[in-house]
Design an enzyme around this catalytic site. Structure first.
Site, short mmCIF file in Angstrom:
data_model
loop_
_atom_site.label_atom_id
_atom_site.label_comp_id
_atom_site.label_asym_id
_atom_site.label_seq_id
_atom_site.Cartn_x
_atom_site.Cartn_y
_atom_site.Cartn_z
N TYR A 73 0.87 -1.19 0.00
CA TYR A 73 0.00 0.00 0.00
C TYR A 73 0.90 1.24 0.00
CZ TYR A 73 -3.87 2.88 1.98
OH TYR A 73 -4.85 3.80 2.21
N TYR A 227 -9.32 -5.39 8.83
CA TYR A 227 -8.07 -4.77 9.25
C TYR A 227 -8.30 -3.58 10.18
CZ TYR A 227 -3.73 -2.13 8.94
OH TYR A 227 -2.58 -1.44 9.25
N HIS A 228 -9.24 -2.73 9.77
CA HIS A 228 -9.43 -1.49 10.52
C HIS A 228 -10.03 -1.73 11.90
CE1 HIS A 228 -9.44 -0.72 6.18
NE2 HIS A 228 -8.59 0.23 6.53
N LYS A 584 -9.83 16.45 17.41
CA LYS A 584 -9.25 16.01 16.14
C LYS A 584 -9.43 17.19 15.18
CE LYS A 584 -8.10 12.46 14.96
NZ LYS A 584 -6.77 11.75 15.02
N ASP A 588 -8.33 13.97 9.37
CA ASP A 588 -7.80 12.76 10.00
C ASP A 588 -8.87 12.09 10.88
OD1 ASP A 588 -6.38 10.94 11.52
OD2 ASP A 588 -5.24 12.45 12.63
N HIS A 590 -8.55 9.01 12.39
CA HIS A 590 -8.04 7.98 13.31
C HIS A 590 -8.32 8.40 14.74
CE1 HIS A 590 -5.51 7.20 9.74
NE2 HIS A 590 -5.69 5.95 10.11
#
Ligand code: MLC
Ligand code: 5AD
Length: 715
Positions: A73, A227-228, A584, A588, A590
């Site tokens: 990636y 995955y996340h 945040k 972004d 995350h």
């Protein structure tokens, strides 16, 4: 000998559960010893590779015929920079491409949009139009190299740009191979690059799948991702249950629209994270195939291609540490082995410097070479499913499969995944798991070498982190956008965009087909998104966190209690709770770290407000004023901190001078020094234990109060 150092008799040892000596709580309890009796009742035994339920892999010959695809990636700065990186990678042994887009592209903003300015080119490549897409794949034969695109929110214009770019370079859609992630449900649960509300987004997902099935049948129309979930804190069972529930939701929706389950299954693919729980991770991938084959067979799929789960894996970014980054090479290699033993079709190995910045060229090469060494030097491709028949592996594969089915039933009885998103159940469950994990690390129950144990006083060798000059990238993108707009036929663009909006409003036409016409006319990614926003306003979701869990897990821990006592002393001095805004800023999404810190600070005795995602610097300051914050803690993981944090500090100084700003996340040392010279109070790097974060917040409040009262006296 066990970790406590005492010897046990053979019999005691054999009977003992492994819990006491495990490296962390696992999704399934592991035993110290497995025997033949553990295979009793395991129903998947005896099948061959390429046969249902595919526990041994989706293909009969597996890697002996074709090794997994080495698919790294990557993406950064602009299309030309990323094109060079892609071509170099392919020349050096990469076997497929995987595009990381920047956050503005994910969220459907052009590079000249003020909402996106600071994030352009920072965490991936900036793509504004089909012209950028053509630059991205210049001299790459799209009829031969398969391309994965991690795109969900802005899937329509980005995939449209890819299809048109290929067509304009002479490759018809029918010849394209690759994968589009197109998995919106997990965006609301964890990854946070959604644009519209769940219902219209599900229509987009389905339109994409239908269009590709018709026009680009070799292209995998979605990559349903676990995955996340893992990165956000889920254990293996939760990761699988959510991923397979999401996949099931998509299949049901497509079947309702009239697509055959056979056709859907053939181009459905999956994506899992592989972390440090070695045995469990292998079993997880095997169990995923077993459970999915059962679901597809129940839904009526008969062919092996529709029943067999094919997957991409990525080693865990979260498991990597900023301390002693070279240790990450070892972590990644072992995680990659688990992915291979689990039978993945495609793999990304992380670069060792990821906890510090985007991968440098050296670190990327090493990550890729790790896979080349595995394929060419270690003989890993010579034997199919080598763990088959292991008492332990077959037993835990079956155990995981059973637990996943149970959890999926629980999700379904609660009304399914869309309902579980709306109620916040999924987000909460993952956040709670992440909070518990953090408590185990901070208390030393879970060892992270070089972070909470076995720390070395020696300094790490300096790393050549990748630095991106976002302002330059943005300037180039803005110039190219302006040029594009002078050269196109605006009437044609407006007509195509109006047709797209009509298609969205009326529920008629295929939205990907309509977007392709917009993009062909040179409408930009941002313009296509805005046309849809006219019908479906941008979605908003509240941010939530759970208090109580972290503090409870560390109640008996002296270091934590000391930190809490410092907060109590501060409360006494202030005569009220110290107030923190955890924020945040920018695009972004995350938020694992932000939520965990919010939870722990609350448990330590702060009054914590958690801001919404995607705030501008000005909005963060509004939130700080509304929360009467003493400290604003910004979490930044996307590389855009220099512009965004700098602006919060400057604006706050004018509008709420008594509040101080601290930042946590991935901030290179040089940037930290620069920001501190310009008014930032503190930078909390990755791996900091919560007690030190709590202490930093206490000190920050004290210093901020002292400097405010000093300046009041001076005035
Ligand atoms: C393979 N083939 C075989 C075989 N092995 N045929 C016979 N015998 C064997 N042993 C065939 C396959 O059937 C297929 O043909 C062809 O070879 C290619 O193999 P594949 O297994 O399909 O590999 P690949 O093309 O690499 O596809 C793997 C995939 C795909 C199905 C998992 O979806 C994929 O590449 N996904 C990658 C997703 C990704 O990179 N995501 C990054 C996310 S990063 P045919 O004819 O069947 O096609 C992210 C981070 C973030 O999300 O948050 O930003
Ligand atoms: N290039 C390479 N790897 C990336 N990752 C994220 N963005 C990029 C990029 N632009 C990796 C990190 C992260 C995961 C989501 O993908 O490992 O943890």
């Amino acid at each position: 000998m066990n970790r406590e150092g005492d010897m046990r008799g053979d019999r005691d040892f054999a009977d003992e559960s492994r819990d006491a000596v495990r490296h962390g709580p696992s999704a399934v309890p592991l035993k110290a010893l497995y025997t033949a009796s553990d295979l009793e009742g395991v129903s998947h035994l005896g099948s061959r590779p390429g046969e249902a339920p595919f526990v041994r892999g989706p293909h009969a010959s597996m890697y002996t015929q074709k090794p997994w695809t080495i698919r790294q990636y990557a993406g950064y700065a602009d299309a030309a920079d990323s094109n060079l990186a892609f071509r170099t990678a392919l020349a050096e042994g990469a076997q497929g491409l995987s595009v990381a887009f920047d956050l503005p592209t994910h969220r459907g903003y052009d590079s000249d949009d003020p909402a996106a300015a600071a994030d352009v080119g920072m965490a991936g490549v900036a793509i504004d139009s089909v012209e950028d897409m053509k630059r991205l794949f210049r001299q790459i034969p799209l009829d031969r190299v398969s391309v994965s695109m991690t795109m969900n929110g802005a899937v329509l214009p980005v995939l449209a740009a890819f299809i048109v770019a290929a067509q304009e370079s002479g490759v018809r859609p029918e010849a394209l191979t690759g994968t589009i992630q197109n998995d919106i449900l997990k965006e609301y649960m964890v990854r946070n690059t959604w644009i519209f509300a769940p219902e219209p987004s599900l229509r987009i997902v389905a339109d994409v799948v239908e269009y590709l099935a018709e026009r680009a049948p070799r292209f995998n129309a979605m990559s349903v991702s676990g995955y996340h979930f893992q990165e956000a804190g889920a254990d293996a069972v939760l990761e699988l249950a959510l991923t397979l529930s999401n996949a099931r939701t998509y299949v049901d929706a497509l079947v309702t629209r009239g697509m055959s389950v056979e056709r859907i299954g053939e181009r459905l693919s999956f994506f899992f994270g592989v972390g440090t729980d070695f045995f469990v991770e292998i079993a997880k991938l095997r169990a995923a195939r077993v459970v999915w084959a059962g679901i597809m067979s129940e839904l009526g799929a008969r062919g092996a291609r529709a029943q067999a789960l094919r997957m991409h894996c990525q080693t865990s970014g979260w498991s990597l540490t900023a301390q002693h980054p070279q240790n990450n090479i070892v972590r990644t290699t072992i995680e990659a082995m688990a992915a291979v033993f689990g039978g993945t079709q495609s793999l990304h190995t992380n670069a060792y410097d990821e906890a510090l910045a985007l991968p440098s060229a050296d670190a990327s090469r090493l990550a890729r070479d790790t896979q080349l060494i595995m394929q060419h030097e270690m003989g890993l491709c010579d034997v199919i499913d080598p763990w088959a028949g292991s008492y332990m592996m077959e037993s835990i594969t079956d155990d995981i499969a059973g637990r996943v089915r149970d959890l999926m039933t629980q999700i379904a009885t609660q009304g399914g995944v869309v309902e579980a998103i709306r109620s916040g159940w999924v987000q909460q469950r993952i956040h709670e798991a992440a909070t518990r994990t953090q408590a185990r690390i901070d208390s030393g129950q879970r060892v992270v070498v070089g972070v909470n144990r076995f720390r070395s006083p020696e300094a790490d060798p300096p790393s050549n982190c990748l630095e991106i000059d976002g302002r330059q990238v943005r300037a180039r993108q803005v110039r190219q956008l302006a040029e594009l707009k002078t050269r196109r036929d605006d009437v044609l663009v407006a007509r195509a965009l109006a047709a797209l909006a009509d298609g969205a409003r009326d529920g008629t036409g295929n939205l990907l087909a309509l977007t392709i016409e917009c993009v062909r006319a040179r409408a930009t990614i941002g313009e296509c998104t805005r046309a849809l926003e006219g019908v479906w306003p941008r979605y908003k979701m509240p941010s939530r966190f759970s208090s109580g869990l972290y503090g409870e897990a560390r109640m008996v821990d002296a270091a934590w209690r000391d930190a809490c006592n410092r907060v109590s002393a501060l409360v006494t001095r202030l005569g009220r709770l110290p107030r923190v805004l955890i924020a945040k800023v920018g695009q972004d999404g995350h938020d694992r770290g932000a939520k965990t810190v919010a939870a722990a600070l609350t448990d330590a005795g702060f009054y914590v407000s958690l801001g919404a995602l995607f705030r501008s610097p000005g909005e963060v300051v509004d939130d700080a004023i509304a929360a009467k914050a003493d400290v604003v803690g910004i979490s930044s993981l996307s590389g855009a901190h220099l512009d965004l944090v700098g602006e919060v500090v400057r604006t706050l100084r004018v509008r709420r001078p008594m509040a101080a700003v601290v930042v946590g996340g991935i901030i290179p040392d040089e940037h930290a020094r620069f920001l501190k010279r310009n008014g930032l109070f503190a930078v909390l790097g990755p791996g900091a234990a919560m007690e030190s974060i709590v202490s930093s917040f206490v000190e920050t409040v004290e210093l901020a109060l002292a400097s405010t009262s000093a300046s009041a006296v001076a005035r």
